[in-house]
Design an enzyme around this catalytic site. Structure first.
Site, PDB file in Angstrom:
ATOM      1  N   VAL A 190     -68.324 -15.902  78.159  1.00 24.53           N
ATOM      2  CA  VAL A 190     -67.640 -16.587  77.580  1.00 24.53           C
ATOM      3  C   VAL A 190     -66.230 -16.288  77.616  1.00 24.53           C
ATOM      4  CG1 VAL A 190     -66.942 -15.747  75.214  1.00 24.53           C
ATOM      5  CG2 VAL A 190     -69.233 -14.827  76.056  1.00 24.53           C
ATOM      6  N   ALA A 275     -63.244 -14.050  85.539  1.00 19.13           N
ATOM      7  CA  ALA A 275     -63.660 -13.367  83.936  1.00 19.13           C
ATOM      8  C   ALA A 275     -65.543 -13.006  84.604  1.00 19.13           C
ATOM      9  CB  ALA A 275     -63.563 -14.342  83.894  1.00 19.13           C
ATOM     10  N   HIS A 327     -67.068  -6.846  66.816  1.00 18.72           N
ATOM     11  CA  HIS A 327     -67.948  -7.123  65.343  1.00 18.72           C
ATOM     12  C   HIS A 327     -68.808  -5.640  65.123  1.00 18.72           C
ATOM     13  CE1 HIS A 327     -68.828 -10.757  67.082  1.00 18.72           C
ATOM     14  NE2 HIS A 327     -70.106 -10.212  66.420  1.00 18.72           N
ATOM     15  N   HIS A 450     -72.157 -30.420  48.544  1.00 20.09           N
ATOM     16  CA  HIS A 450     -72.106 -31.816  49.422  1.00 20.09           C
ATOM     17  C   HIS A 450     -70.881 -32.302  49.254  1.00 20.09           C
ATOM     18  CE1 HIS A 450     -73.751 -35.545  51.153  1.00 20.09           C
ATOM     19  NE2 HIS A 450     -73.120 -35.867  50.401  1.00 20.09           N
TER      20      HIS A 450
HETATM   21  C1  LIG Z   1     -60.340 -12.734  77.079  1.00 24.94           C
HETATM   22  C2  LIG Z   1     -61.682 -11.930  75.672  1.00 24.94           C
HETATM   23  C3  LIG Z   1     -62.060 -12.519  74.156  1.00 24.94           C
HETATM   24  C4  LIG Z   1     -62.514 -11.640  73.562  1.00 24.94           C
HETATM   25  N1  LIG Z   1     -63.301 -12.566  72.480  1.00 24.94           N
HETATM   26  C5  LIG Z   1     -63.895 -12.024  71.272  1.00 24.94           C
HETATM   27  C6  LIG Z   1     -64.119 -12.502  71.015  1.00 24.94           C
HETATM   28  O1  LIG Z   1     -63.949 -13.546  70.257  1.00 24.94           O
HETATM   29  N2  LIG Z   1     -64.415 -12.125  69.926  1.00 24.94           N
HETATM   30  C7  LIG Z   1     -65.170 -10.644  69.873  1.00 24.94           C
HETATM   31  O2  LIG Z   1     -66.198 -10.403  69.205  1.00 24.94           O
HETATM   32  N3  LIG Z   1     -65.622  -9.866  71.321  1.00 24.94           N
HETATM   33  C8  LIG Z   1     -64.496 -10.466  72.140  1.00 24.94           C
HETATM   34  N4  LIG Z   1     -63.965  -9.971  72.688  1.00 24.94           N
HETATM   35  C9  LIG Z   1     -64.950  -8.877  73.133  1.00 24.94           C
HETATM   36  C10 LIG Z   1     -63.701  -7.805  72.341  1.00 24.94           C
HETATM   37  O3  LIG Z   1     -62.837  -7.798  72.560  1.00 24.94           O
HETATM   38  C11 LIG Z   1     -63.926  -6.305  72.235  1.00 24.94           C
HETATM   39  O4  LIG Z   1     -65.965  -6.116  72.200  1.00 24.94           O
HETATM   40  C12 LIG Z   1     -63.644  -5.186  72.064  1.00 24.94           C
HETATM   41  O5  LIG Z   1     -62.015  -5.044  72.125  1.00 24.94           O
HETATM   42  C13 LIG Z   1     -64.355  -3.757  71.912  1.00 24.94           C
HETATM   43  O6  LIG Z   1     -63.559  -2.448  70.995  1.00 24.94           O
HETATM   44  P1  LIG Z   1     -63.349  -1.671  71.612  1.00 24.94           P
HETATM   45  O7  LIG Z   1     -62.992  -0.558  69.984  1.00 24.94           O
HETATM   46  O8  LIG Z   1     -64.940  -0.797  71.827  1.00 24.94           O
HETATM   47  O9  LIG Z   1     -62.184  -1.346  72.288  1.00 24.94           O
HETATM   48  P2  LIG Z   1     -61.164  -1.671  73.228  1.00 24.94           P
HETATM   49  O10 LIG Z   1     -60.691  -3.218  71.925  1.00 24.94           O
HETATM   50  O11 LIG Z   1     -60.852  -2.034  74.664  1.00 24.94           O
HETATM   51  O12 LIG Z   1     -60.506  -0.535  72.903  1.00 24.94           O
HETATM   52  C14 LIG Z   1     -60.216   0.688  73.234  1.00 24.94           C
HETATM   53  C15 LIG Z   1     -58.876   0.848  73.265  1.00 24.94           C
HETATM   54  O13 LIG Z   1     -59.363   2.479  73.068  1.00 24.94           O
HETATM   55  C16 LIG Z   1     -58.149   3.118  73.880  1.00 24.94           C
HETATM   56  N5  LIG Z   1     -58.796   3.949  75.138  1.00 24.94           N
HETATM   57  C17 LIG Z   1     -59.466   4.253  76.447  1.00 24.94           C
HETATM   58  N6  LIG Z   1     -59.294   4.799  76.769  1.00 24.94           N
HETATM   59  C18 LIG Z   1     -58.512   5.927  76.093  1.00 24.94           C
HETATM   60  C19 LIG Z   1     -58.059   7.489  76.733  1.00 24.94           C
HETATM   61  N7  LIG Z   1     -58.738   8.377  77.038  1.00 24.94           N
HETATM   62  N8  LIG Z   1     -56.986   8.083  75.477  1.00 24.94           N
HETATM   63  C20 LIG Z   1     -56.848   7.300  74.254  1.00 24.94           C
HETATM   64  N9  LIG Z   1     -56.542   5.913  74.494  1.00 24.94           N
HETATM   65  C21 LIG Z   1     -57.634   5.216  75.446  1.00 24.94           C
HETATM   66  C22 LIG Z   1     -57.664   1.748  74.820  1.00 24.94           C
HETATM   67  O14 LIG Z   1     -56.135   1.705  74.992  1.00 24.94           O
HETATM   68  C23 LIG Z   1     -57.650   0.361  73.921  1.00 24.94           C
HETATM   69  O15 LIG Z   1     -56.475   0.341  73.252  1.00 24.94           O
HETATM   70  C24 LIG Z   1     -63.303 -10.398  74.320  1.00 24.94           C
HETATM   71  C25 LIG Z   1     -62.691  -9.972  75.386  1.00 24.94           C
HETATM   72  C26 LIG Z   1     -61.887 -10.349  75.580  1.00 24.94           C
HETATM   73  C27 LIG Z   1     -61.194  -9.143  77.375  1.00 24.94           C
END
Ligand SMILES: Cc1cc2nc3c(=O)[nH]c(=O)nc-3n(C[C@H](O)[C@H](O)[C@H](O)COP(=O)(O)OP(=O)(O)OC[C@H]3O[C@@H](n4cnc5c(N)ncnc54)[C@H](O)[C@@H]3O)c2cc1C
Length: 477
Positions: A190, A275, A327, A450
């Site tokens: 992706v 990537a 999501h 439509h």
């Molecule tokens: C280039 C790119 C494009 C993407 N495009 C899409 C898209 O279009 N649609 C989609 O659905 N997904 C997309 N994704 C994937 C999406 O970004 C992730 O699936 C999503 O961000 C996951 O959410 P999360 O809350 O699990 O983790 P994250 O967004 O990674 O957030 C985790 C947070 O926890 C914090 N953290 C970690 N450990 C600690 C700790 N010990 N103490 C305090 N803070 C901590 C980190 O700093 C971070 O802010 C994309 C990813 C990338 C890299």
């Protein structure tokens, strides 16, 4: 401030911040711990998605799509002359969108009464959370419940170590501020395809190396085949079965070494984006006696409702099994907050849409034809091309199709797969239908306005039974 909370969430990405807001809305005293700070030491909320993922990548994709459309506006009779792109302005616009959204989360925390604890969070025994601020000061908070939402980080590969300004991960790739002449991308997933598209539209020669022999193995074969054809037309040079073996930096150029079926090869590029996937971020997150276990791939081990092995501790998002999608993370956050508040909650993992935001977009939900056939399910398939849609013609956006797969016996929709200009929006219709257990006939009997591109979804449902109106059906029933 009392040091005891009903819920402490570690991580403020789309999993964590959504979980924290929901928990607070449900009357739970909630804190969210985030370690990410900007270069001025201010907290950065929104995680990967808002800062270096979903949102900034879509901002660049939109800008370059508009550029491409303007270049080709003569199809509508619009004469533009030379069209140029100010890449620095494009990147600044992306940064502004990111700033607005991440700042908005701080506002939402305030409005909902979520306490932000800035620092590195570590789960100790008995649901205690240690928060270590940037200056090294550590505080310990107690919680009735803890939600781990620490997300993921990019996988690095030894043959292509990240090198400032030259060999980049997803964060670096989003900040390239002038159009490279030659771009290499390792990984045709992706992120690789989206980033490759951004620069190909601006005239960069883009070569994508993919170690697997099959293109987009996770997608339905018809989607992958159509996408490969279209990307070729767009001059994305995707080399399958091509494995990177090393890189060499010579001044401002990178020599990328790889092997494919023909043997060892080299390619010289100006920027290289790595990537190849992401891995769960759990370093420093758990004390030895936290009671939380990791699985064999390093993900936090959870059950179907995101409970870890430690009572009262949950984990969600990219750091647990399942697709790494924003999501999915958010919905898990909502489910867990609801469970903690004593509500009945569950998530339907069978109906999570996946999207690749190239142009046309690729989108799917449910199972592929190959998966269903392997499971021995008797199916019927309907397919409708956008080339037969009046609205798609009006938009000069006729590439692709909608493919619907239904159970032969029950008519229930089991999968919908699309390639199309606004497939990312259309796929929600399929997800809603599947969530409600719709049959193809339910959609056949639904009135679609439509002329709309959505009519292709209606026609694909009709085609499942050989009754599409605006094309010749392969099978008549
Ligand atoms: C280039 C790119 C494009 C993407 N495009 C899409 C898209 O279009 N649609 C989609 O659905 N997904 C997309 N994704 C994937 C999406 O970004 C992730 O699936 C999503 O961000 C996951 O959410 P999360 O809350 O699990 O983790 P994250 O967004 O990674 O957030 C985790 C947070 O926890 C914090 N953290 C970690 N450990 C600690 C700790 N010990 N103490 C305090 N803070 C901590 C980190 O700093 C971070 O802010 C994309 C990813 C990338 C890299």
């Amino acid at each position: 401030m009392s040091d005891k909370f009903d819920v402490i969430v570690i991580g403020a990405g789309p999993g964590g911040y959504v979980a924290a807001i929901r928990a607070a809305q449900l009357g739970l005293k909630t804190a969210c711990v985030e370690k990410w700070v900007d270069d001025k030491g201010a907290p950065v909320l929104g995680g990967t998605c808002l800062n270096v993922g979903c949102i900034p990548s879509k901002a660049l994709l939109e800008s370059t799509h508009q550029f491409h459309k303007t270049q080709h506006a003569d199809v509508h009779g619009i004469q533009t002359g030379d069209v140029t792109m100010d890449v620095k302005k494009m990147v600044a616009r992306k940064d502004k969108i990111v700033g607005n959204l991440t700042g908005g989360i701080a506002g939402l925390f305030k409005a909902n009464g979520v306490t932000l604890l800035q620092g590195m969070g570590k789960l100790l025994a008995n649901k205690q959370v240690q928060v270590t601020a940037a200056d090294g000061t550590a505080s310990v908070y107690a919680a009735e419940n803890v939600i781990l939402a620490s997300g993921s980080v990019p996988v690095e590969i030894p043959p292509a170590p990240l090198t400032e300004g030259l060999i980049l991960d997803n964060a670096g790739a989003l900040n390239i501020d002038e159009t490279p002449k030659r771009l290499g991308v390792i990984g045709a997933g992706v992120i690789g395809l989206e980033m490759g598209s951004v620069w190909a539209r601006l005239g960069t020669e883009v070569t994508v190396l993919e170690a697997m022999d099959e293109f987009l193995a996770m997608a339905d074969a018809d989607v992958a085949k159509e996408a490969a054809k279209i990307f070729k037309k767009q001059k994305l040079d995707i080399k399958l079965g091509a494995r990177c073996t090393g890189t060499e930096i010579n001044g401002k150029e990178i020599t990328l070494k790889y092997t494919d079926a023909e043997g060892a090869k080299e390619l010289v590029v100006d920027k290289l984006i790595v990537a190849v996937g992401r891995r769960p971020q759990t370093q420093g997150l758990l004390s030895d006696d936290s009671g939380v276990k990791l699985d064999e791939r390093g993900f936090i081990f959870v059950d179907g409702q995101c409970r870890t092995e430690a009572p009262g501790v949950y984990a969600i998002g990219d750091s647990v099994r399942g697709p790494m999608l924003a999501h999915k993370a958010s919905e898990e956050g909502i489910m867990v907050a609801d469970i903690i508040a004593g509500h009945h909650a569950q998530m339907n993992y069978d109906v999570i849409p996946s999207i690749i935001y190239t142009h046309p977009e690729l989108a799917w939900v449910g199972k592929t034809e190959k998966e269903l056939k392997a499971e021995g399910v008797a199916i019927k398939v309907g397919k409708f091309p956008f080339a037969a849609s009046g609205r798609a013609m009006a938009a000069d956006d006729t590439d692709g199709f909608v493919k619907m797969i239904a159970d032969e016996a029950t008519d229930r929709i089991l999968g919908v797969h699309m390639v199309g200009g606004i497939a990312s929006e259309l796929i929600a219709q399929a997800a809603i239908a599947m969530e409600f257990g719709s049959t193809a006939e339910d959609l056949q009997l639904t009135v679609f306005a439509h002329p709309t591109v959505s009519e292709a979804v209606h026609e694909a449902a009709l085609a499942v039974d050989g009754h599409a109106i605006h094309m010749a059906n392969r099978k008549k029933r």
